[in-house]
Design a protein around this motif. Structure first.
Motif, PDB file in Angstrom:
ATOM      1  N   PRO A  33       0.815  -1.225   0.000  1.00 13.97           N
ATOM      2  CA  PRO A  33       0.000   0.000   0.000  1.00 13.97           C
ATOM      3  C   PRO A  33       0.847   1.272   0.000  1.00 13.97           C
ATOM      4  O   PRO A  33       1.896   1.346   0.636  1.00 13.97           O
ATOM      5  CB  PRO A  33      -0.811  -0.119   1.299  1.00 13.97           C
ATOM      6  CG  PRO A  33      -0.809  -1.569   1.626  1.00 13.97           C
ATOM      7  CD  PRO A  33       0.495  -2.107   1.129  1.00 13.97           C
ATOM      8  N   SER A  34       0.349   2.281  -0.719  1.00 10.49           N
ATOM      9  CA  SER A  34       1.031   3.568  -0.779  1.00 10.49           C
ATOM     10  C   SER A  34       0.699   4.405   0.447  1.00 10.49           C
ATOM     11  O   SER A  34      -0.448   4.415   0.917  1.00 10.49           O
ATOM     12  CB  SER A  34       0.603   4.330  -2.041  1.00 10.49           C
ATOM     13  OG  SER A  34       1.028   5.682  -1.984  1.00 10.49           O
ATOM     14  N   LEU A  35       1.694   5.111   0.967  1.00 12.25           N
ATOM     15  CA  LEU A  35       1.473   6.031   2.077  1.00 12.25           C
ATOM     16  C   LEU A  35       0.535   7.165   1.687  1.00 12.25           C
ATOM     17  O   LEU A  35      -0.149   7.743   2.537  1.00 12.25           O
ATOM     18  CB  LEU A  35       2.818   6.595   2.548  1.00 12.25           C
ATOM     19  CG  LEU A  35       2.815   7.588   3.718  1.00 12.25           C
ATOM     20  CD1 LEU A  35       2.206   6.949   4.972  1.00 12.25           C
ATOM     21  CD2 LEU A  35       4.225   8.065   4.017  1.00 12.25           C
ATOM     22  N   ASP A  36       0.480   7.480   0.390  1.00  9.87           N
ATOM     23  CA  ASP A  36      -0.321   8.615  -0.069  1.00  9.87           C
ATOM     24  C   ASP A  36      -1.805   8.292  -0.232  1.00  9.87           C
ATOM     25  O   ASP A  36      -2.619   9.196  -0.431  1.00  9.87           O
ATOM     26  CB  ASP A  36       0.225   9.126  -1.415  1.00  9.87           C
ATOM     27  CG  ASP A  36       1.598   9.738  -1.285  1.00  9.87           C
ATOM     28  OD1 ASP A  36       1.927  10.219  -0.192  1.00  9.87           O
ATOM     29  OD2 ASP A  36       2.352   9.727  -2.277  1.00  9.87           O
ATOM     30  N   GLU A  37      -2.158   7.017  -0.173  1.00 11.93           N
ATOM     31  CA  GLU A  37      -3.542   6.609  -0.379  1.00 11.93           C
ATOM     32  C   GLU A  37      -4.222   6.320   0.962  1.00 11.93           C
ATOM     33  O   GLU A  37      -3.578   5.863   1.902  1.00 11.93           O
ATOM     34  CB  GLU A  37      -3.606   5.354  -1.256  1.00 11.93           C
ATOM     35  CG  GLU A  37      -3.013   5.536  -2.641  1.00 11.93           C
ATOM     36  CD  GLU A  37      -3.775   6.564  -3.459  1.00 11.93           C
ATOM     37  OE1 GLU A  37      -5.013   6.651  -3.290  1.00 11.93           O
ATOM     38  OE2 GLU A  37      -3.142   7.278  -4.255  1.00 11.93           O
TER      39      GLU A  37
END
Length: 453
Positions: A33-37
């Motif tokens: 998972p992306s930190l930005d999402e």
């Protein structure tokens, strides 16, 4: 060949663990998972191997930072930690994550401030402080969006309802409730830890009592007029906190099958009986008594069992009993008395009184099981214990494991003059109350088994 330097060893732990983590996700056909999402549950959220790998990365990364930077920079990072608490408390209280929930590309701080009715210049400073520490994302100058971290603070109710209904504001929102509790009662009381330890005031149970100028326990204070909503918020936070402990801790922490048909098991201070429900579902040959105050077992307790297993109550397999563990134990000669996360809430002399009541009621073959967190040392334990992590990591994996329990330990001190205990301290507490230590089954909550002889 010489051993690698501490820096090289830490980097190696991070590199190999990251490779293992990405491989695990790749095998599931997923990207990490992306930190930005915004956060959403993934296929490996409850995978034990992934959790252990993640802890190694976190432990090594924090130790690497502490190793490479100048010591004074580390102190400059740690000392103003109250600003993180205050900033998280503010954005949670004024509902910033909810404002950003439907703005995936972000909103200008002026628009956020208008919706939450605060000064935009001051809010921008708080938001930038948090975004710099990876809570929210600043997508362009003064434009902020939720990210993976901040999204777990979104509450369960519409924004307008959150503004007008303070009592139920945190219901169904574990992350926000935990932050609200810690950054309200906790942050207010924490500075008084200094006075409490340094001066040892005789008229204060805990730093909390100094902060709020009250002789009431936190539990009684929650019931005072005007504080009920805080009590509800605390209950929500603790419900979510309890979800981090899987039922297998309780069903596998003791050999329940060894007990004879119809043996009595007493859940002391068991709230509505959620742990008993897990054990009784797996071991229906036993009889269970859930004990707590009348206000707990008479209404929410009855509702809990009527919704999940009404036949357990009607058949007599489970009994809900109003009882305070400060009073003599009415159930004599039970096969097992057990407690979950009870003793850490009370000072040592109170814990001794609680356990002595159980010992006085126990029979020759009675067992006491204490389900509680074990405080790990930051160094190797001379008495043994689990295999050590790879060098040069701390024995308790630093912030990855020890960080949580040491923080909870100080919170117990802050609110109750309670504590989290090492295995040695549990054994000593048992010996002081007539309970002989037999065994421990380690885990997120350890199962400590004691006997009367």
């Amino acid at each position: 060949m010489s051993n690698p330097s501490p820096l090289t060893a830490l980097v190696g732990i991070i590199a190999s663990s990251v490779q293992a983590l990405e491989s695990a996700y790749s095998q599931q056909g997923a990207a990490f998972p992306s930190l930005d999402e915004p956060y959403s549950p993934g296929p490996l959220n409850n995978d034990a191997t992934v959790a252990a790998t993640t802890r190694l990365i976190v432990a090594a990364a924090h130790q690497l930072i502490a190793t490479v930077r100048e010591p004074l920079e580390t102190i400059h990072d740690y000392a103003p930690g109250m600003y993180m608490s205050a900033s998280l408390g503010l954005v949670t209280d004024i509902n910033v994550p909810e404002v950003l929930k439907d703005a995936p590309t972000g909103l200008h701080v002026d628009a956020i401030a208008e919706k939450v009715e605060v000064d935009s210049g001051k809010l921008a400073r708080v938001m930038r402080y948090l975004a710099t520490r990876h809570v929210f994302k600043e997508v362009s100058p003064d434009v902020f969006a939720n990210n993976r971290v901040s999204s777990v603070l979104v509450k369960a109710h519409p924004l307008e309802e959150l503004k007008t209904n303070k009592v139920t504001k945190y219901v169904g929102a574990t992350g926000a409730a935990i932050v609200g509790h810690i950054t309200d009662e906790g942050l207010t009381s924490a500075p008084f830890i200094i006075d409490y330890i340094r001066d040892s005031p005789k008229d204060a149970l805990a730093p909390f009592n100094l902060a709020y100028k009250t002789k009431a326990t936190l539990w009684d204070w929650y019931e005072e007029p005007g504080n009920e909503w805080r009590g509800l918020r605390f209950a929500t936070a603790m419900t979510g906190g309890g979800e981090r402990f899987p039922p297998t801790i309780f069903t596998e922490g003791f050999d329940w099958k060894s007990l004879k048909e119809g043996s009595i098991v007493v859940d002391v201070g068991g709230s509505v009986g959620s742990v008993t429900f897990a054990i009784a579902s797996a071991f229906p040959h036993l009889k269970y008594i859930v004990q707590d105050l009348a206000k707990v077992v008479d209404d929410p307790g009855q509702k809990f069992w009527q919704e999940r297993s009404p036949q357990s109550i009607s058949s007599g397999a489970v009994t809900l009993q109003a009882h305070s563990f400060f009073d003599p134990q009415p159930v004599k000669n039970a096969a097992v008395y057990f407690m979950r996360l009870v003793l850490h809430d009370w000072p040592e002399d109170t814990c001794i009184a609680i356990l002595k009541h159980l010992r006085a009621a126990a029979g020759p073959s009675s067992k006491l099981i204490i389900f509680d967190m074990l405080m790990p040392y930051a160094c190797p334990d001379p008495a043994g214990g689990p295999p050590p992590p790879p060098a040069p990591l701390l024995a308790n994996l630093g912030i990855a494991i020890g960080g949580f329990i040491t923080a909870v330990d100080l919170q117990m001190l802050n609110f109750f003059n309670g504590q989290e205990r090492t295995l040695k301290q549990f054994i000593t507490l048992g010996a002081a109350t007539g309970w002989k230590f037999e065994a421990v089954n380690p885990g997120p909550l350890a199962a400590l088994v004691f006997s009367t002889v």
